[in-house]
Enzyme design. Structure first.
Site, PDB file in Angstrom:
ATOM      1  N   THR A  27      64.598  61.868  60.427  1.00 24.75           N
ATOM      2  CA  THR A  27      63.510  60.999  59.968  1.00 24.75           C
ATOM      3  C   THR A  27      62.405  60.878  61.005  1.00 24.75           C
ATOM      4  OG1 THR A  27      63.002  58.664  59.541  1.00 24.75           O
ATOM      5  CG2 THR A  27      64.994  59.086  60.773  1.00 24.75           C
ATOM      6  N   ASP A  28      61.200  60.550  60.538  1.00 21.74           N
ATOM      7  CA  ASP A  28      60.093  60.318  61.477  1.00 21.74           C
ATOM      8  C   ASP A  28      60.325  59.080  62.336  1.00 21.74           C
ATOM      9  OD1 ASP A  28      59.639  58.305  59.590  1.00 21.74           O
ATOM     10  OD2 ASP A  28      57.616  58.930  59.071  1.00 21.74           O
ATOM     11  N   GLU A  29      61.274  58.215  61.915  1.00 22.37           N
ATOM     12  CA  GLU A  29      61.491  56.970  62.662  1.00 22.37           C
ATOM     13  C   GLU A  29      62.025  57.210  64.068  1.00 22.37           C
ATOM     14  OE1 GLU A  29      62.903  53.519  60.843  1.00 22.37           O
ATOM     15  OE2 GLU A  29      62.059  54.018  58.895  1.00 22.37           O
ATOM     16  N   TYR A  52      68.969  51.623  63.172  1.00 24.07           N
ATOM     17  CA  TYR A  52      68.978  52.787  62.270  1.00 24.07           C
ATOM     18  C   TYR A  52      68.306  53.983  62.948  1.00 24.07           C
ATOM     19  CZ  TYR A  52      67.041  56.009  58.808  1.00 24.07           C
ATOM     20  OH  TYR A  52      66.661  57.146  58.141  1.00 24.07           O
ATOM     21  N   GLY A  74      75.220  63.351  48.852  1.00 22.22           N
ATOM     22  CA  GLY A  74      74.506  63.874  47.681  1.00 22.22           C
ATOM     23  C   GLY A  74      74.421  62.899  46.515  1.00 22.22           C
ATOM     24  N   ALA A  75      75.121  61.765  46.611  1.00 20.76           N
ATOM     25  CA  ALA A  75      75.005  60.774  45.528  1.00 20.76           C
ATOM     26  C   ALA A  75      73.931  59.737  45.830  1.00 20.76           C
ATOM     27  CB  ALA A  75      76.360  60.095  45.301  1.00 20.76           C
ATOM     28  N   LYS A  94      69.886  57.630  64.171  1.00 25.90           N
ATOM     29  CA  LYS A  94      69.406  58.947  63.718  1.00 25.90           C
ATOM     30  C   LYS A  94      68.955  59.794  64.918  1.00 25.90           C
ATOM     31  CE  LYS A  94      68.952  60.159  59.944  1.00 25.90           C
ATOM     32  NZ  LYS A  94      69.888  60.842  58.999  1.00 25.90           N
TER      33      LYS A  94
HETATM   34  P1  NAD Z   1      70.612  56.729  50.555  1.00 24.09           P
HETATM   35  O1  NAD Z   1      71.044  55.475  51.238  1.00 24.09           O
HETATM   36  O2  NAD Z   1      69.987  56.645  49.209  1.00 24.09           O
HETATM   37  O3  NAD Z   1      71.856  57.729  50.426  1.00 24.09           O
HETATM   38  C1  NAD Z   1      72.807  57.871  51.432  1.00 24.09           C
HETATM   39  C2  NAD Z   1      74.044  58.496  50.813  1.00 24.09           C
HETATM   40  O4  NAD Z   1      75.019  58.734  51.875  1.00 24.09           O
HETATM   41  C3  NAD Z   1      74.745  57.616  49.782  1.00 24.09           C
HETATM   42  O5  NAD Z   1      75.086  58.369  48.651  1.00 24.09           O
HETATM   43  C4  NAD Z   1      76.003  57.110  50.506  1.00 24.09           C
HETATM   44  O6  NAD Z   1      77.087  56.853  49.638  1.00 24.09           O
HETATM   45  C5  NAD Z   1      76.287  58.300  51.429  1.00 24.09           C
HETATM   46  N1  NAD Z   1      77.082  57.905  52.608  1.00 24.09           N
HETATM   47  C6  NAD Z   1      76.862  56.854  53.444  1.00 24.09           C
HETATM   48  N2  NAD Z   1      77.806  56.813  54.402  1.00 24.09           N
HETATM   49  C7  NAD Z   1      78.633  57.873  54.171  1.00 24.09           C
HETATM   50  C8  NAD Z   1      79.792  58.382  54.817  1.00 24.09           C
HETATM   51  N3  NAD Z   1      80.304  57.785  55.915  1.00 24.09           N
HETATM   52  N4  NAD Z   1      80.385  59.494  54.321  1.00 24.09           N
HETATM   53  C9  NAD Z   1      79.884  60.108  53.203  1.00 24.09           C
HETATM   54  N5  NAD Z   1      78.800  59.652  52.543  1.00 24.09           N
HETATM   55  C10 NAD Z   1      78.177  58.563  53.017  1.00 24.09           C
HETATM   56  O7  NAD Z   1      69.657  57.468  51.584  1.00 24.09           O
HETATM   57  P2  NAD Z   1      68.405  58.423  51.339  1.00 24.09           P
HETATM   58  O8  NAD Z   1      67.185  57.601  51.307  1.00 24.09           O
HETATM   59  O9  NAD Z   1      68.732  59.344  50.231  1.00 24.09           O
HETATM   60  O10 NAD Z   1      68.409  59.220  52.711  1.00 24.09           O
HETATM   61  C11 NAD Z   1      69.135  60.444  52.839  1.00 24.09           C
HETATM   62  C12 NAD Z   1      68.935  60.978  54.232  1.00 24.09           C
HETATM   63  O11 NAD Z   1      67.537  61.195  54.473  1.00 24.09           O
HETATM   64  C13 NAD Z   1      69.401  60.035  55.328  1.00 24.09           C
HETATM   65  O12 NAD Z   1      70.001  60.795  56.348  1.00 24.09           O
HETATM   66  C14 NAD Z   1      68.117  59.385  55.840  1.00 24.09           C
HETATM   67  O13 NAD Z   1      68.229  59.030  57.188  1.00 24.09           O
HETATM   68  C15 NAD Z   1      67.128  60.519  55.645  1.00 24.09           C
HETATM   69  N6  NAD Z   1      65.722  60.129  55.414  1.00 24.09           N
HETATM   70  C16 NAD Z   1      65.398  59.274  54.407  1.00 24.09           C
HETATM   71  C17 NAD Z   1      64.065  58.970  54.165  1.00 24.09           C
HETATM   72  C18 NAD Z   1      63.642  58.047  53.061  1.00 24.09           C
HETATM   73  O14 NAD Z   1      62.465  57.704  52.982  1.00 24.09           O
HETATM   74  N7  NAD Z   1      64.527  57.626  52.175  1.00 24.09           N
HETATM   75  C19 NAD Z   1      63.057  59.533  54.974  1.00 24.09           C
HETATM   76  C20 NAD Z   1      63.445  60.381  56.012  1.00 24.09           C
HETATM   77  C21 NAD Z   1      64.776  60.685  56.206  1.00 24.09           C
HETATM   78  O1  DAU Z   2      60.094  56.803  57.665  1.00 27.40           O
HETATM   79  C1  DAU Z   2      61.274  57.303  57.111  1.00 27.40           C
HETATM   80  C2  DAU Z   2      62.185  56.149  56.827  1.00 27.40           C
HETATM   81  O2  DAU Z   2      61.596  55.444  55.757  1.00 27.40           O
HETATM   82  C3  DAU Z   2      63.605  56.557  56.494  1.00 27.40           C
HETATM   83  O3  DAU Z   2      64.186  57.167  57.617  1.00 27.40           O
HETATM   84  C4  DAU Z   2      64.432  55.338  56.084  1.00 27.40           C
HETATM   85  O4  DAU Z   2      65.716  55.758  55.635  1.00 27.40           O
HETATM   86  C5  DAU Z   2      63.719  54.625  54.956  1.00 27.40           C
HETATM   87  O5  DAU Z   2      64.418  53.439  54.639  1.00 27.40           O
HETATM   88  C6  DAU Z   2      62.281  54.293  55.342  1.00 27.40           C
HETATM   89  O6  DAU Z   2      62.212  53.284  56.374  1.00 27.40           O
HETATM   90  P1  DAU Z   2      61.093  52.141  56.347  1.00 27.40           P
HETATM   91  O7  DAU Z   2      61.562  50.995  57.125  1.00 27.40           O
HETATM   92  O8  DAU Z   2      59.759  52.692  56.653  1.00 27.40           O
HETATM   93  O9  DAU Z   2      61.121  51.861  54.765  1.00 27.40           O
HETATM   94  P2  DAU Z   2      61.206  50.506  53.910  1.00 27.40           P
HETATM   95  O10 DAU Z   2      61.044  50.895  52.484  1.00 27.40           O
HETATM   96  O11 DAU Z   2      62.376  49.674  54.279  1.00 27.40           O
HETATM   97  O12 DAU Z   2      59.885  49.753  54.383  1.00 27.40           O
HETATM   98  C7  DAU Z   2      58.617  50.357  54.253  1.00 27.40           C
HETATM   99  C8  DAU Z   2      57.584  49.383  54.819  1.00 27.40           C
HETATM  100  O13 DAU Z   2      57.529  48.235  53.970  1.00 27.40           O
HETATM  101  C9  DAU Z   2      57.932  48.856  56.204  1.00 27.40           C
HETATM  102  O14 DAU Z   2      56.746  48.686  56.960  1.00 27.40           O
HETATM  103  C10 DAU Z   2      58.572  47.504  55.931  1.00 27.40           C
HETATM  104  C11 DAU Z   2      57.856  47.027  54.675  1.00 27.40           C
HETATM  105  N1  DAU Z   2      58.663  46.190  53.769  1.00 27.40           N
HETATM  106  C12 DAU Z   2      59.866  46.663  53.364  1.00 27.40           C
HETATM  107  C13 DAU Z   2      60.664  45.912  52.523  1.00 27.40           C
HETATM  108  C14 DAU Z   2      62.021  46.413  52.081  1.00 27.40           C
HETATM  109  C15 DAU Z   2      58.164  44.965  53.328  1.00 27.40           C
HETATM  110  O15 DAU Z   2      57.051  44.555  53.684  1.00 27.40           O
HETATM  111  N2  DAU Z   2      58.959  44.222  52.502  1.00 27.40           N
HETATM  112  C16 DAU Z   2      60.195  44.632  52.082  1.00 27.40           C
HETATM  113  O16 DAU Z   2      60.872  43.878  51.339  1.00 27.40           O
END
Ligand code: NAD
Ligand code: DAU
Length: 333
Positions: free
Chosen positions: A124-126, A148, A8-9, A152
């Protein structure tokens, strides 16, 4: 409800906690977070004194901590905790395997032992991998590309097995790329906004033509809320915004909003195993009554403004990320 939010942080978790506390004043929320490099209590400064909120620093892999929290006063678990950055998983996959898979296992075991009412896995969609044309449905096979995504996908399979074998009341959400406030400045949108603000180069991978579907984090929070309350046990819900953009389009939009030159764009070596396109068929959650509320152009501009106005928040985090960039590029970013 007495809810345990893990992670949650972080970015989405902190947005979700703020959203829940605002919408449901009688819910009790415990935030269990290890505070890794991406966990940041500043993300929740405005709600930390709310009597219905408490923070526990701990690791989701730690059975003792997880059990004590779940046993004591929790009826619902939402697992956001994860290592979440694809590029880090390519450099150092181990923590992804440990947290995203084993951590999920630890939570599922506690959920089973203490007969939790609902367990929501934030996926995630990944997990589907790349798709050239069309969109993935929830029933499509998993084909993850990065460590990653594979971690997931493994966690999703564990959750599904706990539903099938133990009837654990779990639901999985799979969302597309989120953007918004408090996103760690290593992901595309916040990295490029903050680099541009500092007049640093924007490292665009490959030809910049990879496509992502961009979802505003608060729209994702609304989707998770709906799934928590109305989702069917044992089901998976895709959450996409139908808002596909190439990376070069995103990059140019950010530069335009900031009034910066496109000369800041630097094409760099492609990400290994780089998925070309993500696309979700979200008709299932739309039938439940969800659709994104935020217009992309407006929300992107608002996000850029947030980073512009919160320099003290991201400057320190970027310093923290320097070590990673040294490894990735073999130099300072
Ligand atoms: P983030 O990296 O910003 O946050 C992750 C959090 O998890 C952090 O606060 C970290 O301290 C905590 N954490 C990591 N390891 C831990 C552990 N072992 N125990 C307890 N806490 C731990 O990530 P986010 O972008 O907020 O993503 C949150 C969730 O959503 C993830 O599960 C990610 O896979 C999923 N998700 C993210 C996106 C995106 O675009 N950011 C899209 C789809 C799904
Ligand atoms: O699709 C959901 C996912 O989106 C989540 O599950 C992941 O936690 C989140 O990190 C994100 O993954 P992506 O790899 O899609 O996101 P990212 O922001 O790392 O990259 C988005 C796109 O931009 C990807 O095609 C890679 C490109 N990219 C990314 C970075 C960091 C660049 O071209 N340059 C960069 O420096």
């Amino acid at each position: 409800m007495r809810i345990l939010v893990t992670g949650g942080a972080g970015f989405i978790g902190s947005n979700f906690i703020r959203y829940l506390l605002g919408k449901y004043p009688d819910y009790e929320i415990t935030n269990l977070d290890k505070l890794t490099y991406s966990g940041n209590l500043e993300n929740l400064r405005d709600v930390e004194k709310n009597p219905n909120y408490r923070f526990i620093k701990g690791d989701i892999r730690d059975k003792k901590v997880v059990d004590s929290v779940v046993k004591e006063r929790v009826d619902t678990i939402l697992n956001f905790a994860a290592e979440s950055h694809v590029d880090r998983s390519i450099l150092e996959p181990e923590s992804f395997i440990r947290t995203d898979i084993y951590g999920t296992y630890t939570l599922l075991e506690a959920a089973r032992r203490y007969k939790i009412n609902r367990y929501i896995q934030i996926s995630t969609d990944e997990v589907y991998g790349s798709i050239e044309k069309g969109s993935f449905k929830e029933t499509d096979p998993l084909n993850p590309s990065s460590p990653y995504a594979a971690s997931k996908a493994s966690a999703d399979l564990l959750c599904l097995s706990y539903f099938t074998t133990y009837k654990l009341p779990m639901i999985i959400t799979r969302s597309s790329n989120n953007y918004g406030h408090y996103q760690f400045p290593e992901k595309l949108i916040p990295l490029f906004i903050t680099n541009a603000l500092e007049n640093k180069l924007l490292p665009l991978y490959g030809d910049g033509m990879n496509v992502r579907d961009w979802l505003y984090a608060l729209d994702n929070c609304r989707a998770i809320d709906l799934i928590l309350h109305k989702g069917e046990i044992g089901e998976i819900y895709n959450v996409g915004a139908d808002n596909e953009r190439t990376n070069i389009e995103i990059t140019k939009s950010v530069l335009k909003i900031l009034g910066k030159s496109e000369d800041l764009i630097r094409k760099v070596k492609d990400r290994p195993g780089h998925d070309r396109r993500y696309s979700l068929d979200s008709s299932k959650i739309r039938k439940l009554g969800w659709e994104p509320e935020h217009n992309f152009e407006k929300a992107l501009k608002e996000t850029v403004d947030w980073y512009r106005n919160n320099e003290s928040w991201w400057k320190r985090l970027k310093e923290k990320a320097e070590e990673f960039y040294k490894k990735q590029y073999g130099m300072e970013n």
